[in-house]
Design a protein around this motif. Sequence first.
Motif: not given
Length: 318
Positions: A123-124, A151-152, A171, A98, A155, A173, A121, A235, A127
């Motif tokens: 992200g999730t 993942m963080l 990113t 990742n 970011t 999320r 991107r 973000v 994070e």
Amino acid sequence: MMRVLITGANGFIGSHLVRACVARGDEVTALVRPGSGIDRLAEVSSDIHVHRVVLTDTAAVAPLFHNAQPDLVFHAAAKTRIPNGPDLSDAPASLRENVDSILSVLSAAAECETPPGAFVRLGTIAEYGDNPVPYLETQCEKPRDSYGTSMLTGTKYLEMLQPRLPFPAVTARLSLTYGPGQTGQQLVPYLIESLLTNKPAQIGRPDDARDLLYVDDAVRGLLMLGSDPKAAGPVVNISTGVATKVRDVAKMVQRLSNAPEDLLQFGSPTGAPIDLINHPGLMQSSYDWAPETNVQDGLKQTVEWAMRAQATLTGSVS
């Protein structure tokens, strides 16, 4: 028409992104892992350019970017299932999957003769980790596992490198995204697969709450970010902001699938419930975006898709 390059294009969200871009007339280059299936892309396979590549192999990735010269890049590739190992092997594995991959993709995009106009991107919510909910983009993240940490890290690398990149990057999320085409051990596909095949569904933490985001809403938000990645910041949460108990999700799926109630087996965990809820305010104010599909309708559409897929499979077998 835009030239769009999508990594992880045969994944659940990636494949929905591919179809959405094809539908609006984009020229799509789809990057997938060697040896992975591309069934999710079957209906648009004649309209896209599919390439199998190991994303950490910069020497192999760079020529694909050079040839595609994308106007827009969606980096949707990620390894989400990284179980904790007693030997700590999950930590370096998560970095390879990742972090190394995004650095390779960023390098290839930045070295294009004509760099892309935007880089989005995926992200999730993982994070954020141990933070009060709903999660805000300004919180100091405290991920709970190697997946969230890796993942963080991606970011933070993207934010740090932004001044040196020839394109704006953001990113997204995403909350727990679900919908037609999803398989595996995520909450919704696990429940549906279990109940449609008359198997017990084990729900270990029924009182936890989740922010369930229907995939069409997620894709619509991602396309908005691609059109103007600088509107909100580095973000941005894409989420509903609505907390739904896991117990309630299970009961909705059970009713929609016409499965016996006793197939639902709820655990009694110790400790306080763990809630994963994003705050959608920044996305809503910056892009005039709001989710259009509530959880009841989204689950209904997802269960109906699964029923059709099951009927097709049964018919082909018989």
